[in-house]
Design a protein around this motif. Structure first.
Motif, PDB file in Angstrom:
ATOM      1  N   GLU A   1       0.837  -1.195   0.000  1.00 53.49           N
ATOM      2  CA  GLU A   1       0.000   0.000   0.000  1.00 53.49           C
ATOM      3  C   GLU A   1       0.874   1.247   0.000  1.00 53.49           C
ATOM      4  N   ALA A   2       0.473   2.222  -0.782  1.00 53.90           N
ATOM      5  CA  ALA A   2       1.089   3.544  -0.747  1.00 53.90           C
ATOM      6  C   ALA A   2       0.103   4.473  -0.058  1.00 53.90           C
ATOM      7  N   HIS A   3       0.634   5.443   0.667  1.00 55.05           N
ATOM      8  CA  HIS A   3      -0.233   6.382   1.380  1.00 55.05           C
ATOM      9  C   HIS A   3       0.251   7.801   1.113  1.00 55.05           C
ATOM     10  N   VAL A   4      -0.623   8.621   0.554  1.00 58.66           N
ATOM     11  CA  VAL A   4      -0.293  10.028   0.329  1.00 58.66           C
ATOM     12  C   VAL A   4      -0.386  10.716   1.685  1.00 58.66           C
ATOM     13  N   THR A   5       0.738  11.234   2.143  1.00 58.01           N
ATOM     14  CA  THR A   5       0.817  11.817   3.477  1.00 58.01           C
ATOM     15  C   THR A   5       0.521  13.311   3.489  1.00 58.01           C
ATOM     16  N   ASN A   6       0.807  13.981   2.371  1.00 56.53           N
ATOM     17  CA  ASN A   6       0.664  15.429   2.348  1.00 56.53           C
ATOM     18  C   ASN A   6       0.643  15.912   0.901  1.00 56.53           C
ATOM     19  N   ILE A   7      -0.177  16.887   0.627  1.00 58.36           N
ATOM     20  CA  ILE A   7      -0.174  17.563  -0.665  1.00 58.36           C
ATOM     21  C   ILE A   7      -0.517  19.022  -0.393  1.00 58.36           C
TER      22      ILE A   7
END
Length: 190
Positions: free
Chosen positions: A99-105
């Motif tokens: 799994e990849a998790h977008v932590t911040n944008i």
């Protein structure tokens, strides 16, 4: 939508990229402006905090210490986008097993609603696929309608509500997930 992006160099990675996110800087055009994408470095933390203040109206949800820790993790990829010498956006992702998790944008308010956030999300989706991830997830504040629309347009669905996830503003968070096993590989810049 992708017709407004004109890439200036070859796409920055090959199908052989592994989970440690090898990344080569590249430039692309958006609205006739040249933007540069590169891996974030710890010496850019001051600029990241300034961008964060702009995006969050003077608040910095992530401290310098959090950025310091996140930027040096081997299983993470943090990208920054510059217009000349000005930082205009950043995105971060961490890989955990499949799994990849977008932590911040973050996208500078002056650059919002031009497709830059979509571009960065698609870039991370592509990197997650290349790293053989099955899913990519993220959290979004329940009242952030613009972000929810973006993520839903990319195919993310709400999996669960995290009560009071954003404790500083007493708001729930939505955990949203995109199944990468059903997605076409690679970004279409056509």
């Amino acid at each position: 939508m992708w017709k407004k992006f004109k890439q200036l160099v070859t796409f920055p990675h090959s199908a052989n990229d592994s989970s440690d996110f090898h990344f080569r800087p590249f430039a692309f055009k958006l609205q006739q402006e040249t933007l540069q994408v590169m891996k974030a470095k710890t010496d850019e933390i001051t600029n990241l905090l300034l961008l964060e203040e702009k995006v969050y109206n003077g608040v910095t949800p992530w401290s310098a210490a959090i950025f310091q820790v996140e930027l040096i993790k081997k299983d993470s990829l943090y990208l920054v986008v510059y217009h000349g010498s000005r930082l205009v956006a950043m995105i971060g992702m961490r890989k955990m097993n499949t799994e990849a998790h977008v932590t911040n944008i973050m996208v500078d308010p002056e650059w919002q609603h031009q497709g830059l956030g979509t571009y960065l999300m698609k870039l991370m989706i592509d990197y997650a696929q290349k790293a053989n991830c099955s899913f990519i997830s993220l959290e979004v504040r329940i009242d952030n309608e613009n972000a929810k629309k973006l993520y839903q347009a990319l195919g993310f669905t709400v999996k669960l509500v995290r009560p009071n996830y954003y404790q500083d503003v007493h708001k729930d968070g939505l955990n949203m997930v995109l199944d990468l096993t059903t997605q076409k590989k690679g970004i279409d810049f056509g």
